[in-house]
Design a protein around this motif. Structure first.
Motif, PDB file in Angstrom:
ATOM      1  N   ASP A  15       0.810  -1.215   0.000  1.00  0.00           N
ATOM      2  CA  ASP A  15       0.000   0.000   0.000  1.00  0.00           C
ATOM      3  C   ASP A  15       0.850   1.275   0.000  1.00  0.00           C
ATOM      4  N   GLN A  16       2.150   1.129  -0.151  1.00  0.00           N
ATOM      5  CA  GLN A  16       3.054   2.276  -0.084  1.00  0.00           C
ATOM      6  C   GLN A  16       2.693   3.385  -1.074  1.00  0.00           C
ATOM      7  N   PRO A  17       2.290   3.099  -2.315  1.00  0.00           N
ATOM      8  CA  PRO A  17       1.919   4.204  -3.213  1.00  0.00           C
ATOM      9  C   PRO A  17       0.736   5.026  -2.699  1.00  0.00           C
ATOM     10  N   VAL A  18      -0.238   4.366  -2.089  1.00  0.00           N
ATOM     11  CA  VAL A  18      -1.380   5.085  -1.516  1.00  0.00           C
ATOM     12  C   VAL A  18      -0.922   5.901  -0.319  1.00  0.00           C
ATOM     13  N   VAL A  19      -0.093   5.310   0.518  1.00  0.00           N
ATOM     14  CA  VAL A  19       0.437   6.018   1.684  1.00  0.00           C
ATOM     15  C   VAL A  19       1.197   7.270   1.235  1.00  0.00           C
ATOM     16  N   ALA A  20       2.001   7.136   0.197  1.00  0.00           N
ATOM     17  CA  ALA A  20       2.756   8.286  -0.323  1.00  0.00           C
ATOM     18  C   ALA A  20       1.808   9.385  -0.808  1.00  0.00           C
ATOM     19  N   MET A  26      -1.734  15.505   2.577  1.00  0.00           N
ATOM     20  CA  MET A  26      -1.774  16.154   3.886  1.00  0.00           C
ATOM     21  C   MET A  26      -0.779  17.304   3.953  1.00  0.00           C
ATOM     22  N   GLU A  27       0.417  17.066   3.447  1.00  0.00           N
ATOM     23  CA  GLU A  27       1.437  18.126   3.462  1.00  0.00           C
ATOM     24  C   GLU A  27       1.061  19.271   2.533  1.00  0.00           C
ATOM     25  N   ALA A  28       0.478  18.965   1.377  1.00  0.00           N
ATOM     26  CA  ALA A  28       0.060  20.015   0.447  1.00  0.00           C
ATOM     27  C   ALA A  28      -1.024  20.906   1.053  1.00  0.00           C
ATOM     28  N   LEU A  29      -1.822  20.331   1.944  1.00  0.00           N
ATOM     29  CA  LEU A  29      -2.866  21.096   2.621  1.00  0.00           C
ATOM     30  C   LEU A  29      -2.322  21.867   3.828  1.00  0.00           C
ATOM     31  N   GLY A  30      -1.016  21.763   4.064  1.00  0.00           N
ATOM     32  CA  GLY A  30      -0.384  22.527   5.135  1.00  0.00           C
ATOM     33  C   GLY A  30      -0.290  21.820   6.470  1.00  0.00           C
ATOM     34  N   HIS A  31      -0.602  20.530   6.489  1.00  0.00           N
ATOM     35  CA  HIS A  31      -0.505  19.765   7.738  1.00  0.00           C
ATOM     36  C   HIS A  31       0.905  19.209   7.908  1.00  0.00           C
ATOM     37  N   ARG A  32       1.250  18.947   9.138  1.00  0.00           N
ATOM     38  CA  ARG A  32       2.528  18.293   9.438  1.00  0.00           C
ATOM     39  C   ARG A  32       2.232  16.824   9.719  1.00  0.00           C
ATOM     40  N   VAL A  33       2.862  15.943   8.956  1.00  0.00           N
ATOM     41  CA  VAL A  33       2.659  14.505   9.119  1.00  0.00           C
ATOM     42  C   VAL A  33       3.837  13.976   9.925  1.00  0.00           C
ATOM     43  N   LEU A  34       3.569  13.616  11.169  1.00  0.00           N
ATOM     44  CA  LEU A  34       4.635  13.209  12.074  1.00  0.00           C
ATOM     45  C   LEU A  34       5.322  11.926  11.619  1.00  0.00           C
ATOM     46  N   THR A  35       4.624  11.123  10.856  1.00  0.00           N
ATOM     47  CA  THR A  35       5.165   9.848  10.358  1.00  0.00           C
ATOM     48  C   THR A  35       5.367   9.891   8.842  1.00  0.00           C
ATOM     49  N   ALA A  36       5.716  11.029   8.312  1.00  0.00           N
ATOM     50  CA  ALA A  36       5.873  11.187   6.857  1.00  0.00           C
ATOM     51  C   ALA A  36       6.900  10.218   6.281  1.00  0.00           C
ATOM     52  N   HIS A  37       7.855   9.797   7.086  1.00  0.00           N
ATOM     53  CA  HIS A  37       8.887   8.874   6.603  1.00  0.00           C
ATOM     54  C   HIS A  37       8.295   7.550   6.120  1.00  0.00           C
ATOM     55  N   LEU A  38       7.076   7.220   6.554  1.00  0.00           N
ATOM     56  CA  LEU A  38       6.441   5.966   6.140  1.00  0.00           C
ATOM     57  C   LEU A  38       6.054   5.958   4.669  1.00  0.00           C
ATOM     58  N   ALA A  39       6.009   7.122   4.059  1.00  0.00           N
ATOM     59  CA  ALA A  39       5.669   7.207   2.635  1.00  0.00           C
ATOM     60  C   ALA A  39       6.816   6.750   1.744  1.00  0.00           C
ATOM     61  N   ALA A  40       8.013   6.762   2.262  1.00  0.00           N
ATOM     62  CA  ALA A  40       9.185   6.397   1.464  1.00  0.00           C
ATOM     63  C   ALA A  40       9.257   4.887   1.252  1.00  0.00           C
ATOM     64  N   GLU A  41       9.727   4.497   0.096  1.00  0.00           N
ATOM     65  CA  GLU A  41       9.922   3.068  -0.178  1.00  0.00           C
ATOM     66  C   GLU A  41      10.926   2.459   0.786  1.00  0.00           C
ATOM     67  N   ALA A  65       0.968  13.565  20.518  1.00  0.00           N
ATOM     68  CA  ALA A  65       1.113  14.921  19.987  1.00  0.00           C
ATOM     69  C   ALA A  65       0.190  15.195  18.798  1.00  0.00           C
ATOM     70  N   SER A  66      -0.303  14.157  18.170  1.00  0.00           N
ATOM     71  CA  SER A  66      -1.120  14.345  16.966  1.00  0.00           C
ATOM     72  C   SER A  66      -2.515  14.831  17.321  1.00  0.00           C
ATOM     73  N   GLU A  67      -3.132  15.485  16.343  1.00  0.00           N
ATOM     74  CA  GLU A  67      -4.503  15.947  16.508  1.00  0.00           C
ATOM     75  C   GLU A  67      -5.499  14.983  15.881  1.00  0.00           C
ATOM     76  N   ALA A  68      -5.019  14.118  14.980  1.00  0.00           N
ATOM     77  CA  ALA A  68      -5.869  13.122  14.330  1.00  0.00           C
ATOM     78  C   ALA A  68      -4.971  12.035  13.751  1.00  0.00           C
ATOM     79  N   VAL A  69      -5.598  10.874  13.468  1.00  0.00           N
ATOM     80  CA  VAL A  69      -4.874   9.735  12.920  1.00  0.00           C
ATOM     81  C   VAL A  69      -5.552   9.288  11.633  1.00  0.00           C
ATOM     82  N   VAL A  70      -4.733   9.050  10.616  1.00  0.00           N
ATOM     83  CA  VAL A  70      -5.194   8.464   9.358  1.00  0.00           C
ATOM     84  C   VAL A  70      -4.496   7.121   9.247  1.00  0.00           C
ATOM     85  N   ALA A  71      -5.277   6.043   9.109  1.00  0.00           N
ATOM     86  CA  ALA A  71      -4.703   4.700   9.076  1.00  0.00           C
ATOM     87  C   ALA A  71      -5.101   3.988   7.789  1.00  0.00           C
ATOM     88  N   GLU A  72      -4.107   3.535   7.040  1.00  0.00           N
ATOM     89  CA  GLU A  72      -4.354   2.685   5.874  1.00  0.00           C
ATOM     90  C   GLU A  72      -4.364   1.269   6.424  1.00  0.00           C
TER      91      GLU A  72
END
Length: 137
Positions: A15-20, A26-41, A65-72
């Motif tokens: 599911d990595q392409p969807v995660v990316a 999320m980042e384009a909308l100006g949010h900070r993704v604390l686990t952004a490293h998970l998008a990398a292959e 620290a997060s305000e919300a969680v998105v889970a694939e």
């Protein structure tokens, strides 16, 4: 907003392409993704050198620290299930996304709690539309 993205690592990276795409949106909308490293292959390699205790401490701190969680949730994962439960116990809004046609635990699909959404998607654009609606709440 600080967001926590949860997805399978050791259970599979199909599911990595969807995660990316989710992280990019999320980042384009100006949010900070604390686990952004998970998008990398290379996400498995980057966490591979960390002790289990270090991963637990880091990730639970990010969840707090997060305000919300998105889970694939298309690929079964003990860690993702734990992270969802951890977030729910702290009153965090959670969006669970799963590919259409995959079997997902009834423990996830059966949640009837305010702030929790379970959505399926066929294409990445559908997943992004569900994400947009969740973040607009």
């Amino acid at each position: 907003m600080d967001l926590y993205l949860s997805c399978s690592l050791t259970g599979g990276r199909g599911d990595q392409p969807v995660v990316a795409a989710l992280v990019a949106r999320m980042e384009a909308l100006g949010h900070r993704v604390l686990t952004a490293h998970l998008a990398a292959e290379s996400a498995m390699a980057s966490d591979g050198g960390l002790a289990p205790e270090a991963v637990y401490e880091r990730d639970t701190a990010w969840l707090r620290a997060s305000e919300a969680v998105v889970a694939e949730v298309s690929t079964p994962s003990h860690g993702v299930g734990f992270e969802i439960a951890y977030a729910l116990e702290r009153g965090k809004p959670v969006l669970c996304l799963a590919r259409e046609g995959v079997r997902v635990s009834k423990m996830l699909t059966g949640i009837r709690q305010d702030g929790v959404a379970f959505r399926t998607y066929g294409a990445v654009d559908e997943a992004l539309a569900h994400l947009d609606a969740f973040l607009a709440r």
